[in-house]
Structure formats: structure tokens, C-alpha cells
Design an enzyme around this catalytic site. Sequence first.
Site, PDB file in Angstrom:
ATOM      1  N   SER A 179       0.731  -1.087  -0.085  1.00  0.00           N
ATOM      2  CA  SER A 179      -0.051  -0.101  -0.109  1.00  0.00           C
ATOM      3  C   SER A 179       0.798   1.194  -0.124  1.00  0.00           C
ATOM      4  CB  SER A 179      -0.992  -0.104   1.059  1.00  0.00           C
ATOM      5  OG  SER A 179      -0.588   0.856   2.402  1.00  0.00           O
ATOM      6  N   LYS A 180       0.682   2.283  -0.795  1.00  0.00           N
ATOM      7  CA  LYS A 180       1.085   3.482  -0.848  1.00  0.00           C
ATOM      8  C   LYS A 180       0.988   4.069   0.435  1.00  0.00           C
ATOM      9  CE  LYS A 180       2.653   7.040  -2.921  1.00  0.00           C
ATOM     10  NZ  LYS A 180       4.427   7.042  -3.183  1.00  0.00           N
TER      11      LYS A 180
END
Length: 484
Positions: free
Chosen positions: A255-256
Site C-alpha cells: 500500500s502506498k
Amino acid sequence: MSIRTRFAPSPTGYMHIGNLRTALWAYLIARKDSEGSFILRIEDTDQNRLVDGATDIIYQTLAQCGLRHDEGPDIGGDYGPYVQSERVKQGIYMHYAKQLIASGGAHYCFCDEEMINAQREVQEARGESFKYDDPCRQLTIRQAEERIANGEKFVIRQTIPADGTTSFVDEVFGPITVDNETLDEQILIKSDGFPTYNFANVIDDHMMRITDVVRGMEYLSSTPKYTLMYKAFGWPEPRYIHCPPVMKDEHSKLSKRNGDASFQDLVAKGYLPEAILNYIAMLGWSPEENREIFTLDELVQAFNVRHIGQSGAIFDPIKLKSINGIWLRNMDLDTYYALIKPYIDEAVHGDFDKKAIAALVQQRAETLIEIPGMLDFFDVFPAYDPTLYRNKKMKTDEAIAKRSLQASREVLQTVSDWSEENLRSVLMALPEKLAYKNGQVLFPLRLAISGKQFTPGGAIEIAHILGKEETLRRLQLSLAMLEK
Ligand code: GLU
């Protein structure tokens, strides 16, 4: 009926690797059908989360990756508009919400947050998962409409049958049946008049004639609720292809937000869009043949939904790097040179044959940004530690280096044809003459003229690029150091 798939990103400001993989698979499924279409739809109904320029990043990424869409906000199409906020303005969702209410699949709800939260607390304290028991379900449509006419705030909730089961088939996870009593009466239209994803996806996928819904597995558990809506509307259901997540490790998703690289980050780090696509295509899907390198067109041929796995696939940065390296090595030299020229220019300012430098680097660099660091020794001959001549693998030490470098200097001084071929034939005669192994001549020479233990390319290529004068100057300095 020809296949129609869609990519439906929310404009967040970056392209998450998991989302790009979903887009790619949706693209491949559409392109596999020569009549198929790949549609881009922007899902911007969460007005609190809008980011400036975020849709441009979506267009840019798709273009960089060659994932050409057939319909979308920027190019139009027969089933637009393709931006959900524009569809809100046209009243599309409200129209269908009312239709769903009329058919008993939804109802108006006037409950305030506090009351709902109170229920939530009680249920969660009992260790149950929250399910809202909505008293507004009892209102007639007439009664509800009167309250709305009086200015009361409302949302529209899905109405779920109290008993029975709902079933659907997912192409990856197989047939799934759930008890209706486990499904919550989710909000379909929020008090600001915007639809939730849970409603908009059904309306849009139907109106845009989507045949195959390709999306993340996080939507699998809500899908029975969508099935109920399709049934209430009397619409045919699309095929579902829920994609296993892309994982950072066994426990967490990539996930960013946790600082994992987005597509843009990877490109900035020197990865080719083609290589990124090639790698991520195989995160959770495996080709039938034992093969690793695929162009986008080859992926279209090879891709098959039946070979999508159910478990999350771990994103392996080392694997990506090695695939990127293969892509770089497979390029023809002219294309490669055009691509990496700026990186060479960053490190090399002297008058050297830069295309020859490109040819050296091509064999070694796995990403573009590592290139300047590999080439720093061309402009400046770095100071280095003479103990580097002690090398077990090459069977060298300072004494052996000294003797072989003296011999190299002697022959190189007499060479007038400084071509790579001639340098090779002159230098390759030395090991036999000295009764040394090749490495005992070439390794010291490479170190002596580059000052580095690791270089792209060998002694001969480097000497050729440096030229006679510079090669001999460096050799002289290195010998002086060894002779001291
Ligand atoms: N907007 C949703 C997302 O970005 C799309 C999910 C879907 O493909 O239906 O996760």
C-alpha cells in the site's frame, strides 16, 4: 456478445501497483476478444478525497503502459458520461435508486448517526458484527416522501430480505452462497445525494454494458448485495473476476500509505513501464508455459482467467529488478542509447564515445538510476586502495598485478591501432607469455585504469573507450603506486 471490461479507479493522486495489475488484467481480458472493449471510468463520488491532477495521473499511467482504452472521459463513447460526479449531476443514480425503492430493493432512511452508532456499540459489545436494524424500513414510500418534502435529511439504504440465501459465481473463487441475514442494509445514496460505490458500481456496470467485472478481492464480500440489486432491477449479472491482493509480505497488503512504491515511484527509480507490467501481470497469475518475459501483446495471447490463483501474491522487488534488467538487455542498442543518454550525460562529461559506454552499461544495469553511479570513473580517475589487487577469485595480489601491469604497459605503449579488436588480440597474448591466467592480466588492468573493483564492462572495453593516452596515464599512476 463481445467482452466489455472496465477499469474504475478513484482519483487518489497515484497509481497503486495493485490497481494497475487489476487494470492490466481487465485490459488483457478485453483484448483477448478481438471485438472486446476496455473502458475507463473515474469513480470520484467520495468528494472528500479528491486530489488535484489525480485524473491526469490515471491517463498518463495508462498511456505510458500502452493500456489503451476504447471509451472514457477523455475520448467519449456511447455509454458516457464516464465520470461518476457527472453522472450524479444527470440524476442517473437517484433515478435508479427510486426505481429500486419502488421494487422493494431499497428504502429511505431518516435515522441520525447517533442512533445508528448506539446500535453499533450495543452489537459490538455483544461481539456481533454490526448490522443496522432500520426502523425506517416500515415507512411507506408515501410517508417517506412527505418527510422529504418537509426538508428532512435522508439516505437511501438497500433493503435485504430477512431470510433466504444469495448466491453468485466468481470466476476465481467459484460459487459463493451467503445467508441474507448476514448482509447489512448498506447506504446506497448518501445525504449529500452522491451514491456510494456499493450502488454506483451496479448502475454503471449495467449501463455501460460491462460483461466482466474485474476488481480487487476486497469487494467479494459485498458482491451478494450487488447480486440482490441486479435481481431487484431484473438485470443480468456480469461475470465476476475478483483478484487476489498484491502483498508486501505474508501479513500486509502492498500500500502506498505504508510507503510502498507506486507505479510513478518505480518509473522514477528507473524501471520501464513494459517491465513493470510484465512483472505485475504474473502477481497471482501464472502462464501455462514456463516463461517469464512477455510483451503486452504476448500477455494478451497468454492470459487466461483460469490460471488466476486465489491467494495473495507477494511483490518481490528483486524479481522486478531482474525482469527490468532483462528488458533493458533485450533492447537494440540504438533504442537503449536514446533511452539512457540522459543518465550517461549526468555522469560523463569528458569526450568519450557515449554509445560505446551505453553498450557496456547495457550488460549490467538493471535499472536506469543506477547508471550514473556506474560511470563516475570516466571523468575522474578515482583514488583507490592497492589491497584491492588481492583477489582470491582472480588469483591476484599486488606482486602479480605489478608484473602483469608492467607487461600490459609495455605492449599498450606500442599499439597504434586502438580498436577493441586489436586491443583484445594484443592483451590476450599476454597470459600465455607470462604463464598467467586471463584474470591475472585483465583484472589488474581493469582496476588499474578504472580505480574500481566493479565496473560495467571489462578492461579491454574500458581501455578502448578511455583512449590510448588516458589509459596509459592511469596505468602509469597505478604502477607508480604499486612500485612504491
Ligand atoms: N473505485 C474502486 C477502487 O478504486 C473500483 C473498484 C472496482 O473496480 O469496481 O477500488
